[in-house]
Write an enzyme that holds these catalytic residues in place. Structure first.
Site, mmCIF file in Angstrom:
data_model
loop_
_atom_site.group_PDB
_atom_site.id
_atom_site.type_symbol
_atom_site.label_atom_id
_atom_site.label_comp_id
_atom_site.label_asym_id
_atom_site.label_seq_id
_atom_site.Cartn_x
_atom_site.Cartn_y
_atom_site.Cartn_z
ATOM 1 N N SER A 7 0.848 -1.191 0.000
ATOM 2 C CA SER A 7 0.000 0.000 0.000
ATOM 3 C C SER A 7 0.882 1.239 0.000
ATOM 4 C CB SER A 7 -0.887 0.008 1.241
ATOM 5 O OG SER A 7 -1.341 1.332 1.476
ATOM 6 N N HIS A 32 -1.172 -1.360 -4.281
ATOM 7 C CA HIS A 32 -2.434 -1.037 -3.619
ATOM 8 C C HIS A 32 -2.521 0.477 -3.409
ATOM 9 C CE1 HIS A 32 -5.902 -2.076 -1.058
ATOM 10 N NE2 HIS A 32 -5.485 -1.128 -0.239
ATOM 11 N N ASP A 34 -4.726 3.551 -1.924
ATOM 12 C CA ASP A 34 -5.793 3.867 -0.964
ATOM 13 C C ASP A 34 -6.394 5.238 -1.228
ATOM 14 O OD1 ASP A 34 -5.956 1.584 0.812
ATOM 15 O OD2 ASP A 34 -3.891 2.060 1.355
ATOM 16 N N MET A 36 -9.095 7.957 -0.255
ATOM 17 C CA MET A 36 -9.929 8.365 0.893
ATOM 18 C C MET A 36 -10.473 9.772 0.665
ATOM 19 S SD MET A 36 -7.606 7.011 4.053
ATOM 20 C CE MET A 36 -6.673 5.490 3.954
ATOM 21 N N HIS A 65 -8.351 0.884 -3.993
ATOM 22 C CA HIS A 65 -9.277 0.670 -2.871
ATOM 23 C C HIS A 65 -10.009 1.976 -2.606
ATOM 24 C CE1 HIS A 65 -9.466 -0.285 1.773
ATOM 25 N NE2 HIS A 65 -10.661 -0.233 1.221
ATOM 26 N N MET A 67 -12.193 4.150 -0.610
ATOM 27 C CA MET A 67 -12.820 4.407 0.695
ATOM 28 C C MET A 67 -13.534 5.740 0.598
ATOM 29 S SD MET A 67 -9.631 3.079 2.963
ATOM 30 C CE MET A 67 -8.556 3.220 1.547
ATOM 31 N N MET A 136 -11.302 -6.040 5.450
ATOM 32 C CA MET A 136 -10.499 -5.091 6.238
ATOM 33 C C MET A 136 -10.164 -5.719 7.585
ATOM 34 S SD MET A 136 -10.015 -2.527 4.290
ATOM 35 C CE MET A 136 -9.042 -1.613 5.488
ATOM 36 N N GLY A 141 -8.760 4.072 7.131
ATOM 37 C CA GLY A 141 -8.489 5.501 7.311
ATOM 38 C C GLY A 141 -7.016 5.818 7.451
ATOM 39 N N GLY A 143 -2.751 4.131 7.860
ATOM 40 C CA GLY A 143 -1.792 3.036 7.886
ATOM 41 C C GLY A 143 -1.278 2.844 9.312
ATOM 42 N N GLY A 144 -0.603 1.734 9.526
ATOM 43 C CA GLY A 144 0.080 1.522 10.803
ATOM 44 C C GLY A 144 -0.797 1.176 11.984
ATOM 45 N N ASP A 174 -6.447 -6.454 4.385
ATOM 46 C CA ASP A 174 -5.843 -5.119 4.382
ATOM 47 C C ASP A 174 -5.888 -4.527 5.790
ATOM 48 O OD1 ASP A 174 -4.984 -2.558 3.795
ATOM 49 O OD2 ASP A 174 -6.705 -2.030 2.544
ATOM 50 N N GLY A 175 -4.688 -4.247 6.334
ATOM 51 C CA GLY A 175 -4.604 -3.543 7.604
ATOM 52 C C GLY A 175 -3.886 -4.339 8.672
ATOM 53 N N GLY A 176 -2.772 -3.790 9.145
ATOM 54 C CA GLY A 176 -2.043 -4.428 10.240
ATOM 55 C C GLY A 176 -1.364 -5.734 9.865
ATOM 56 N N GLY A 196 1.268 -2.000 4.150
ATOM 57 C CA GLY A 196 1.789 -0.652 3.964
ATOM 58 C C GLY A 196 3.027 -0.429 4.796
HETATM 59 C C1 DX5 Z 1 -6.214 1.492 5.661
HETATM 60 C C2 DX5 Z 1 -5.756 1.228 4.253
HETATM 61 C C3 DX5 Z 1 -4.644 0.275 4.188
HETATM 62 C C4 DX5 Z 1 -3.384 0.752 4.878
HETATM 63 C C5 DX5 Z 1 -2.649 -0.445 5.380
HETATM 64 O O1 DX5 Z 1 -7.298 2.318 5.633
HETATM 65 O O2 DX5 Z 1 -6.811 0.718 3.470
HETATM 66 O O3 DX5 Z 1 -4.374 -0.139 2.857
HETATM 67 O O4 DX5 Z 1 -2.547 1.488 4.056
HETATM 68 O O5 DX5 Z 1 -1.555 -0.015 6.123
HETATM 69 P P1 DX5 Z 1 -0.822 -0.954 7.158
HETATM 70 O O6 DX5 Z 1 -0.327 -2.153 6.392
HETATM 71 O O7 DX5 Z 1 0.275 -0.106 7.671
HETATM 72 O O8 DX5 Z 1 -1.835 -1.337 8.197
HETATM 73 ZN ZN ZN Z 2 -6.364 -0.292 1.493
#
Ligand code: DX5
Ligand code: ZN
Length: 214
Positions: A7, A32, A34, A36, A65, A67, A136, A141, A143-144, A174-176, A196
């Site tokens: 990401s 990927h 993102d 938003m 993606h 959002m 998800m 919203g 990363g990290g 996706d996420g964490g 990400g």
């Molecule tokens: C969150 C995004 C993810 C995000 C993942 O809203 O959709 O794609 O970038 O980031 P990590 O891998 O750091 O959780």
């Molecule tokens: Zn994403």
């Protein structure tokens, strides 16, 4: 083989071309992206302009993606900008079936996404229509964030439905996703891991990707 979709949300935005080429060389399968809008999620990121700018710098499929509220308003613009996959949130689409058809009519692969608190049943009626299901594993919203373990049974459930119905969509998470959580997702049935911070916060991206599987 499990696919990796870095990401770019965690990339250095002043050097996006370099960052994308770096993860491409490191073995990424998709990029990927993102998107938003500051309404559906409390953050504002990328629009079609950036997708258009990064399209020529990589041969990898762009996994966009969305959002955003009212994704139908922007599907054509992201398709023209060069998206290969477009995923929309069930929570943002009152006419989900129509929105998926709208994406496909642009010649783009269509995916559906659900947030951690949304039951898998909400997307069951459209499973036969999609190329990808994105689950998800954080609230979207940022990363990290920390991986939400309670999503794991949902991955398993969707993988079971896919097998029962003999469908072939990809299951993405996706996420964490990091060294600790990647294997849990793969065991549960995920085919594509979005990561990400676990990739872009490491200086050696090849090692970062390799580490996800160790
Ligand atoms: C969150 C995004 C993810 C995000 C993942 O809203 O959709 O794609 O970038 O980031 P990590 O891998 O750091 O959780
Ligand atoms: Zn994403």
């Amino acid at each position: 083989m499990t696919k990796i979709a870095p990401s770019i949300l965690s990339a250095d935005f002043a050097n996006l071309e370099k960052e994308i080429k770096d993860v491409e060389q490191a073995g990424a399968d998709y990029i990927h992206v993102d998107v938003m809008d500051g309404h559906f999620v409390p953050n504002i990121t990328i629009g079609p302009l950036i997708v258009d700018a990064i399209r020529p710098v990589t041969d990898l499929p762009l996994d966009v993606h969305l959002m955003i509220d009212n994704p139908d308003l922007y599907i054509e613009a992201f398709a023209k900008a060069g998206a290969d996959f477009m995923t929309v949130h069930q929570e943002a689409c009152p006419h989900l079936h129509r929105t998926i058809q709208n994406i496909k009519s642009q010649g783009v692969k269509a995916g559906v996404v659900i947030n951690p608190a949304t039951p898998a049943d909400m997307i069951r009626p459209v499973l036969q229509d999609v190329d990808m299901v994105l689950l998800m594993t954080v609230n979207p919203g940022f990363g990290g964030q920390t991986f939400i373990q309670s999503v794991l049974p949902k991955i398993k459930q969707v993988a079971e439905w896919r097998e029962q119905q003999q469908l072939s969509f990809e299951i993405e998470v996706d996420g964490g996703v990091n060294q600790e959580t990647a294997s849990l997702c793969v065991e549960a049935g995920a085919d594509v891991l979005v990561a990400g911070s676990a990739i872009f916060n490491q200086p050696d991206r090849k090692k970062a990707i390799r580490d996800l599987f160790n």
